[in-house]
Design a protein around this motif. Structure first.
Motif, mmCIF file in Angstrom:
data_model
loop_
_atom_site.group_PDB
_atom_site.id
_atom_site.type_symbol
_atom_site.label_atom_id
_atom_site.label_comp_id
_atom_site.label_asym_id
_atom_site.label_seq_id
_atom_site.Cartn_x
_atom_site.Cartn_y
_atom_site.Cartn_z
ATOM 1 N N GLN A 39 -18.427 -24.408 50.078
ATOM 2 C CA GLN A 39 -19.353 -23.231 50.363
ATOM 3 C C GLN A 39 -19.055 -21.949 51.117
ATOM 4 O OE1 GLN A 39 -22.372 -24.585 53.390
ATOM 5 N NE2 GLN A 39 -23.927 -22.711 53.509
ATOM 6 N N ASP A 40 -17.558 -21.968 51.257
ATOM 7 C CA ASP A 40 -16.886 -20.729 52.008
ATOM 8 C C ASP A 40 -16.268 -20.491 51.021
ATOM 9 O OD1 ASP A 40 -15.084 -22.146 51.549
ATOM 10 O OD2 ASP A 40 -14.474 -22.177 54.077
ATOM 11 N N GLY A 41 -16.063 -20.527 49.358
ATOM 12 C CA GLY A 41 -15.657 -19.950 49.046
ATOM 13 C C GLY A 41 -13.797 -19.962 48.342
ATOM 14 N N ASN A 42 -13.596 -21.211 48.943
ATOM 15 C CA ASN A 42 -12.415 -21.836 48.335
ATOM 16 C C ASN A 42 -12.562 -23.045 47.730
ATOM 17 O OD1 ASN A 42 -10.737 -20.252 50.508
ATOM 18 N ND2 ASN A 42 -10.978 -21.197 52.336
ATOM 19 N N ILE A 43 -11.381 -23.071 46.720
ATOM 20 C CA ILE A 43 -11.562 -24.619 46.224
ATOM 21 C C ILE A 43 -9.696 -25.346 46.125
ATOM 22 C CG2 ILE A 43 -10.761 -25.348 43.779
ATOM 23 C CD1 ILE A 43 -12.092 -22.451 43.075
ATOM 24 N N LEU A 44 -10.061 -26.841 47.639
ATOM 25 C CA LEU A 44 -9.618 -27.537 47.850
ATOM 26 C C LEU A 44 -9.002 -28.281 46.929
ATOM 27 C CD1 LEU A 44 -10.938 -27.910 51.550
ATOM 28 C CD2 LEU A 44 -9.573 -26.189 50.434
ATOM 29 N N ALA A 45 -7.800 -28.536 46.308
ATOM 30 C CA ALA A 45 -7.721 -29.809 45.935
ATOM 31 C C ALA A 45 -6.474 -31.042 46.595
ATOM 32 C CB ALA A 45 -5.893 -28.838 44.665
ATOM 33 N N TRP A 46 -6.616 -32.469 46.193
ATOM 34 C CA TRP A 46 -5.801 -33.307 46.235
ATOM 35 C C TRP A 46 -5.522 -33.753 45.637
ATOM 36 C CZ3 TRP A 46 -11.263 -31.897 47.684
ATOM 37 C CH2 TRP A 46 -11.624 -31.878 49.514
ATOM 38 N N LYS A 47 -3.860 -34.891 45.715
ATOM 39 C CA LYS A 47 -3.593 -35.755 44.995
ATOM 40 C C LYS A 47 -3.338 -37.188 45.392
ATOM 41 C CE LYS A 47 0.714 -35.772 42.690
ATOM 42 N NZ LYS A 47 -0.137 -35.093 40.999
ATOM 43 N N TYR A 48 -4.041 -37.351 44.524
ATOM 44 C CA TYR A 48 -3.651 -39.335 45.115
ATOM 45 C C TYR A 48 -2.351 -40.239 45.285
ATOM 46 C CZ TYR A 48 -4.951 -44.749 44.535
ATOM 47 O OH TYR A 48 -5.311 -46.457 44.758
ATOM 48 N N ASN A 49 -2.009 -40.683 46.298
ATOM 49 C CA ASN A 49 -0.701 -41.121 46.759
ATOM 50 C C ASN A 49 -1.270 -42.696 46.152
ATOM 51 O OD1 ASN A 49 0.986 -42.626 47.383
ATOM 52 N ND2 ASN A 49 1.778 -40.395 49.347
ATOM 53 N N VAL A 50 -0.430 -43.440 45.429
ATOM 54 C CA VAL A 50 -0.920 -44.999 45.217
ATOM 55 C C VAL A 50 -0.135 -45.766 45.948
ATOM 56 C CG1 VAL A 50 -0.117 -46.393 43.400
ATOM 57 C CG2 VAL A 50 -0.439 -44.050 42.795
ATOM 58 N N ALA A 51 1.241 -45.443 46.869
ATOM 59 C CA ALA A 51 1.762 -45.825 47.908
ATOM 60 C C ALA A 51 0.747 -45.858 49.143
ATOM 61 C CB ALA A 51 3.428 -45.583 47.994
#
Length: 441
Positions: A251-263
């Motif tokens: 909603q604030d205009g940002n685009i957040l990104a996450w990466k999956y950590n298998v460990a």
């Protein structure tokens, strides 16, 4: 004893007892409530039958919508169908009740259909049947038909997903629940209370992601593992996966990104993409690019390798509601009533190559293939309809109607799903192309 009342009833239903006496014009009006099948006045001062045509043969202004003057069957015998019954989803299929094509018909005694659903038919109380001026169907065209309706949500359906290999459909709503539906029976198999309005839903592999206020929920549908991804500010309106990253438009205009950590079996914050000045309501990945549409009326193009913005598209004049990648093109729709088709110029930048205009603002785009593998674009408009267009010609294939605007469209194998503002989810089946007919021998 109300002798005057009985007389009024007789005069209302029967012939004039005195042929030499002029009829009382006050009693020559047909009861509006009787036509709708719900008159509860006794005695009623108005007629409970249709008037005969005038002697000179000119049509009577009292005749309802081309209804035959001598048709005085009981109201129930002339009443149209009252909504569709629930068919078994995934078994047999067929057209289902209440989804006949209802093509426009002209001719003696039959009215041309208007491009609008009959509200009395929706309520099950239309007294005009096939002669009603409005549609008695949830769709027009011959390329798809409704299989069933899934009811249970109390507010707008804002997300639909069918995980690959799963026999369960998941739908999210602003009623703060996610519902689980059995694909064989069409029955609700569970309700998950998520503690906030669902803004969007997607699935990738065994994972299902739900956008909530200030949070993204992640479920593994195979192991039942549940994770919470913190970081968003305000409602999460859009989600997409690309280059092993999960992106969330907030909603604030940002685009957040996450990466999956298998460990560690968790999603770790990877980046924050900044540039939009208002909420990011749509995301799509294609050609090693991330495309984001925003309430700031712009589309931003991001390089997936370095997560840098490489171009900003500003041709829309209102909120960009949905973006879609198709072949080498980018399609976008907006509340400015247009669909724009973008293609790369010699410079490498995207430029508009075609603009399709609608009479109403557009809410959502969904691309899929019909039974003949032809590409079809479904476009949701804020007049409570969805248009189906052939690509790239934009020739209309059919139209879907709803009680309120359709906010969610999701494609499946030979079927697709729509969710509207009332909380209803409809399941649609693609049909073989019936537009081409075989010439007689």
């Amino acid at each position: 004893m109300d002798l005057d009342g009985n007389k009024r009833v007789f005069n209302r239903l029967g012939p004039n007892p005195n042929p030499n006496q002029q009829p009382d014009n006050r009693n020559q009006k047909v009861c509006f409530h009787w036509r709708a099948g719900n008159c509860n006045r006794f005695p009623c001062p108005f007629l409970h039958r249709e008037l005969s045509a005038p002697p000179n043969g000119t049509p009577s202004s009292k005749r309802p919508y081309g209804f035959a003057a001598d048709d005085q069957r009981p109201t129930a015998a002339r009443r149209g169908g009252g909504g569709s019954s629930v068919n078994t989803w995934g078994r047999g299929g067929g057209r289902g009740n209440g989804v006949s094509s209802n093509n426009n018909i002209s001719g003696s005694g039959v009215a041309v259909k208007k491009d609008k659903i009959c509200k009395f038919w929706v309520q099950g109380s239309c007294s005009f049947g096939d002669k009603c001026r409005y549609l008695h169907a949830w769709c027009t065209g011959t390329c798809f038909a409704m299989l069933t309706q899934l009811q249970g949500h109390q507010k707008v359906v804002s997300g639909i997903t069918l995980p690959v290999g799963s026999d369960k459909l998941y739908t999210g709503s602003r009623d703060e629940t996610v519902r689980v539906w059995d694909c064989q029976s069409g029955q609700c198999a569970g309700v998950i209370k998520v503690g906030g309005e669902v803004g969007c839903m997607i699935s990738e592999g065994p994972w299902m992601f739900v956008g909530l206020p200030n949070l993204v929920k992640a479920w593994n549908v195979q192991t039942s593992a549940e994770l919470s991804l913190n970081g968003p500010v305000g409602q999460v309106y859009s989600l997409v996966v690309g280059n092993d990253l999960l992106f969330a438009g907030t909603q604030d205009g940002n685009i957040l990104a996450w990466k999956y950590n298998v460990a560690t079996n968790c999603f770790e914050p990877a980046a924050s993409l900044q540039g939009h000045t208002s909420a990011v309501v749509t995301l799509v990945v294609g050609a090693n690019r991330l495309y984001s549409g925003s309430m700031d009326k712009s589309i931003r193009v991001w390089n997936l390798e370095n997560l840098q913005c490489v171009q900003t598209l500003t041709d829309h004049t209102d909120v960009v509601m949905s973006v879609l990648c198709w072949d080498q093109f980018l399609l976008s729709c907006s509340l400015d009533k247009t669909i724009k088709v973008w293609a790369a110029a010699e410079s490498g930048n995207l430029e508009v190559t075609y603009t399709h205009s609608e009479e109403h603002g557009l809410l959502n785009l969904c691309g899929m293939h019909d039974l003949e593998s032809k590409p079809v674009l479904l476009c949701s408009c804020n007049d409570n309809t969805v248009r189906a267009y052939d690509l790239p010609s934009f020739v209309e294939r059919g139209k879907i109607y709803a009680k309120q605007e359709i906010r969610s469209i999701h494609g499946g194998p030979n079927i697709f799903f729509t969710g509207d503002g009332t909380g209803e989810v409809k399941v649609w089946q693609w049909l073989a192309d019936q537009s081409a007919t075989t010439a007689p021998a």
